[in-house]
Each structure stands twice: as structure tokens, then as C-alpha cells.
Design an enzyme around this catalytic site. Sequence first.
Site, short mmCIF file in Angstrom:
data_model
loop_
_atom_site.label_atom_id
_atom_site.label_comp_id
_atom_site.label_asym_id
_atom_site.label_seq_id
_atom_site.Cartn_x
_atom_site.Cartn_y
_atom_site.Cartn_z
CB SER A 218 -40.31 -26.19 -25.07
OG SER A 218 -39.88 -27.37 -25.70
CD GLU B 210 -3.03 -0.83 0.07
OE1 GLU B 210 -3.06 0.27 -0.53
OE2 GLU B 210 -3.80 -1.76 -0.23
#
Length: 779
Positions: free
Chosen positions: A386, A107
Site C-alpha cells: 500500500s 587478445e
Amino acid sequence: MKNSSIGTKHPNKPSKQKKHNTKKVVLITLTVILSLIIIPVIGGAGLFFYYAKDAPTLDYKKLEDTRSSKIYASNGEMILEIGEKKRETIEPNQIPPTLKQAIISIEDKRFEKHAGVDPIRIAGAAVANIKGTSRQGGSTLTQQLIKLSFFSTKKEDQTIKRKAQEAWLSVELERKKSKDEILTYYINRVYMANGIYGMQTAAETYFGKNLGELSLAQYALLAGMPQAPIDYDPYTHPDLATTRRNLVLSEMYKDKVISKKDYDEAKNTKIEDGLIPLKEDSTTQVVTDNYVKQVIDEVQKKTKKNVYTDGLDIYTNMDLAAQTYLYNLINSENSSIAFPDEKFQATATLIDVKNGDVRAQIGGRNVGDGAMNDNKAVTAKRNIGSTAKPLVAYAPTIEDLNYGSGQIYADMPYKYADGTSVYNYDRSYRGNLTMRESLVDSRNIPALKALKEVGDDKSKEFISKLGLDNNVYEGTAIGFEASSEKLAAAYAAFANGGIYYEPSYVNKVVYADGTEESFESQGKRAMKESTAFIVTDMLKDVINRGTGNQAQIDGIVQAGKTGTSNYDDDVLGKVKGEGSPDITFVGYTPKYSLAVWTGYDDYFQPITLYNQQLAMDIYRSFMMYLYQNIEPTDWKQPSNVVRVGNEVYIKGHTKQTQPSYNSSQSDNTTYYYYETEKQTVTPHSESKEDTKEDSHTESSQETSVEENKPDTNNNQTNQGNNNNDQTNQGNNSNNQTNQGNNSNNQTNQGNNSNNQTNQGNNNSPTQENKPRNNDIKKD
């Protein structure tokens, strides 16, 4: 001599003048350069102090606290507050040295040297960004802490004024607190995913240990998470978490704070090593977890805000009563739905068709706190069977070719382009069928022919307007992969006259400063109103007398479609029994669209024949609940649609196009029926869903009455009777009816003989003519 003397000195005068001019030029140049440097510096400094004077007061409590967010249902009732708990803290003297080194390496490498703002870091970050090798941004760890505590994290809020105030507070904090105190604030405050704040809490939650007891690999994981905690969550994104952890280890090794041996050992440690299962979150309501997950995702996507830290009031589109009912319907031991076992899964999404608002959603059964990590109603993509037919095949032909519901298709032997035979669910062919009857009886071959007529490109263009990004090829007409959310949203466009709305979970967000932002899904026309109406008119019959018969609700006008997928031949050896992997039902009214998927997480665990109606059972129960206090309505027929008998057409396009035949398929219109082996359960039906014997018989009788109307031709009349033959196998009265029609349609003679063959099999009428595993092919 004097003249000579004077003459010898005269040439030196220009030389002195030249030197004088050179000095003047240098002086002017230096003045200009200094001006160019000093003036901007002075101006920049002035601007900096002008902005800095309005900086917030350095309140140490804000360095410790997070602002929780509240989530509300559509009626204004608060359903959840998140971000206010789940945090254990440490003191400066409790910082593990290895964790400190890991944080500094990834960092802020110059954390111990700068005074809150680091010019060297800023310059280095700028150069690294140009080269594309950046590992750190320009902000110091102190600045990151100030930003998290005092300012918005939205990109558009990162103005020069905000940066100046951030830098001012960082310098002030460094003057008043030690480096270890600042680092402690950071360790205790950062968000660590899963509703957890602070690395001490993360150590306890993820590893079951105190923060001072972790391994190098575990410290590296925790140090790397704050930059993107959700992405680096080791439970949901182990690959990303591993990559980030290894980057931290690499930076530590470069900084010479760990040895090569320690680096290699930690890097080769699996990210899952030491992780313990997450405990159920008692602070959230499991009833709404999957919905809340979508709310969080949508807020972060649209506002760039962190709901866990930014103190938001979020107003959702959730109908809390409907959400609670749906959750209990799927999960309660007292549910009216007879689920076969604990592992049986179901997802469902309810959408308001007028605006795309998601009113209720369930992401699975018995998932506990897991719904906050994975909402299968959105993420799971299983074959919808379907239910694809109206979307991919029939609606595009109506939209592009101006077909009506009476369009004729030849249901005859058919092969894919590669020569593979494809069959209907019952391995029979019914000859000439209308588009309506093809949908009602969920025939595969007419759907494949419809897609072939309109073309893959037109079909893909059509479904893309409905939020579906699937590729389209010949087999897509009878099935593709989609979530219940996608399916409900697509069918909602049929329900509202052709407008597609992106599913929306959030109504508005009120920010911590009191400002608010509203969100409404902007509808876009996806199809003509006539197309939506014609499809809807046909899908009404699917519920009234077709495969969706069990979804019927007295007094409520509905349309819908069933969907069943099957296993491919090459995986049959892995299937654990007989049945289908996915059963889907999607239905809608003029108000709601509801899609339900059922199946197992284990794809090879099939849904048995006797549980294949559960999707419709869930749909019917939930829709009945929703319409307790709603007056049902019907769809209004558009002015450019006409009805001829039972069929609907676009004005000026009422002539039916006759199907084409070729000798490779059949010499004439003949119905072919194939006997299948007797078995108690026949697996992997293609696209027609089984119904209970009594209701199926009733729907067949309705078909016989409907299709024998005076305004239908003899061929259509006998098509209805053939449906009787198929549904009521062994029913002598039906056979006699068809025999009486033989003068009009010779094809029924073959069917009658087939019925006589099957008369002795009435003990299992819904199973007799279903296909074997390898009888139906689908891509």
C-alpha cells in the site's frame, strides 16, 4: 623523288609527339600519386614523432604496480582504500603454456610476430569492424599493457596524441623486453574482479590452486576476463562468463592449439565447476560494503574510470556515523530490533530530501562480503504493497483533477475488469470515506477507484517523474515492485515540495593528475507544491492515528505509509506457514526520507503476524537517532492551499465530488461486514499493517475525537466511529457511542450488531477480521 621520300616520312612526326605526351601524363600522374602518399606519410610521421617526444618515461615499476583509490565519507574521513592489495605474481618461466596460448588467441594472435605495433592487425580490425565480425581491436597486447600502466582508460582520453605515445612506448618496450617478460607483466597486472589483480591470485582465490594447475576451461575463463572483469565474474554473472570462456576456446580451436576433443570437453564444462566460495574481504569495512558498491558503480558510470587501478580520491555523500548506526541496528546481536531468526532480511535507504544524496543504506542482514556483489537495497524488487497508493492513485488525482484530501470515495463491493472481486484488509466496507480516511485506514477499494478516475496513463506519467518505470494497470494502485532506494527517492519528492532528485552516492572525484569533477543531482519538478503538501498532510495522519502508528516519535513531525503484500492464490501451496511475503514502511520529515523493506530471500517464507511491525521498528529507531541533535520542523502550507476543517484543498477547488453508485454494487450506502474464521494467525493481509493492541486502541480513540469535530458532517462523524468499531472490536463503550449516532446514520446499526457478535473475541483483537488467503485478490 626527294619530295616523295620526304612525303612518306612526314606522317610519322605526330606519332612520336603523341608518345611523348603520353609519357608526360604518366609521369605527372605518378608524381601526384606519390605526393598524395608520401606527403601524408611524411606529415603523419612528423606528427607522430612530435607527439611521441612527450611520451612518459618507460618506468618498469609502473608495469607492475596499480594505483589504489581512496574513498571518503561526507565529513572527509577516509573509509576505505581499494586496489592496493590482493596480488600474487609469477616469473616469465612460470607461464603455463595453455594460458599463454589462450591469451594470445583471444587478445593478440600476432603477438609473437609484431614489434609492439601491428599494422596488419590494425587493418584487419578496421575491416572486421566494418563487417561486424571483430574479435579483437587494433591494439596489441603490448599496447594494452602500456595503456593500463601509463594512460587513462576513459574513451574521451583516447586521442591521436595518446595513441601515438602509446605506440611509441610499446615499440620501446618490445626492444628492451622479451615476449615472455611482456606477457608476464600482463598476467600479473590485469584486474580479475572482486578486488583481485593478476591471474595467479585469481587462480588461488577462485579455484584454490596454483596457476600452473588449472584445467583448459579454467585457463580460458581467466584469459577472457580482463576485457570486462566485472561482467565476466563467474560468481555474479555465470552466463556472461560462460559465453566469454567459450569464445576463448573457439579462438584457440581455430588457431589449432587445442584439439576438437579438448575443445568440446572444455566447452561442456559448467562455469561453476572448481569454483570455491569467496572468502570474506578483510581489507574492506563490511559496514560500508553495500554503499561502496554503489559508489564504485556510479564512478565507473559517470567517469569511465576503474576505481581499482586509476588512483582516484572519491568523496561520497555517506554520513558515516548514520551508516554505522544503521548497520548495527540491522546486524548487531545487541540490536534493539527483535529479529525472529538469522535469515530474516531487511533493507533500508536514507535520502536527504533537499538534494537526493544517499546518506546511509543497508543492503541486507548477515550478508558479510556479499554486499559488494549484490546490494538488495538497490537490486531487489519486492512488492511495496500500500505504499503504492499515494504514488499511483491519490497524488495523480490531486495533481491532475485538483482533488483535495476531503474528496469522497465509496468504499463498497468492487470488482476488477475481469470480474474478480477485490476486498479490503478486513473484508468490510465503510461506505463514503474521504481520501484522507481512505489512506489512514489503508482501504483498497477507494485507491482502485481513484486510479480509475485519473487513468492508467496519467498515473504512469506521474510516477515516471519520480524515477519509477513500472507499468500501471488497475491493480497497481495497491502494490507494485520497487527497491527501498527507489521508494525513498520517490517519497522524498513529497517531502521537499515536489522536486525529484536521482539518488546520488558520489559528491566529487579527484583524479590522479589532480583535476577534479563534482557531481550534483539536478532536481526536476515532478509535481506541484500543492500536491506534495496535500499528500503529506494526509500521510501525517497515517502515523498519528492510522496504520503507521508504531512509527510515531514524540516531538518529530513525520509523514509516512505502510505497505503489506500478500500471496496469490495459485502459489499458496508453496507458502511455508502463515503471514505475508513483504512488509514495507516509508516515512519522511522535512529533512530525510527513509524506506525500509523486511522479508525473506525465500519468497515463500512468510513474515508472521507478530513480526510485521519490524519495518516500523527499524524506521522509528533510526529516525530517533538521526534527530538527536536536530531541531524538528514542520511543512509550510503553500499559499494556494486552504484548510477547511481537517481537510486541505487547492484554492478554488474546495467542493467535494460525490461518489457514483450503481445498482450492481449497492442500492444504498450500507456497511457490509463479514465474519472470518477464528485463528491464531491469519495470513496474507493485503494492505493494512497490524499494530500492538494498546497503541491501536489509542489511535482509535484519537480518531473518534478527530472525526466528531463540529465542522464535519454526520456521515464523516460516523465514519470515525466505524473505525472505532473495527479497531476496538468488543469495546462496549465504543458500541454505545455508535448506537447514539444511529439517528444520523442507520448504517451503524449493522455495525453495532457485528460488534456484539465479536465481543467475546477480545483476546486477539488485531486478528479477528483479517481475511483468509483467498479473500483478497491483487495483481
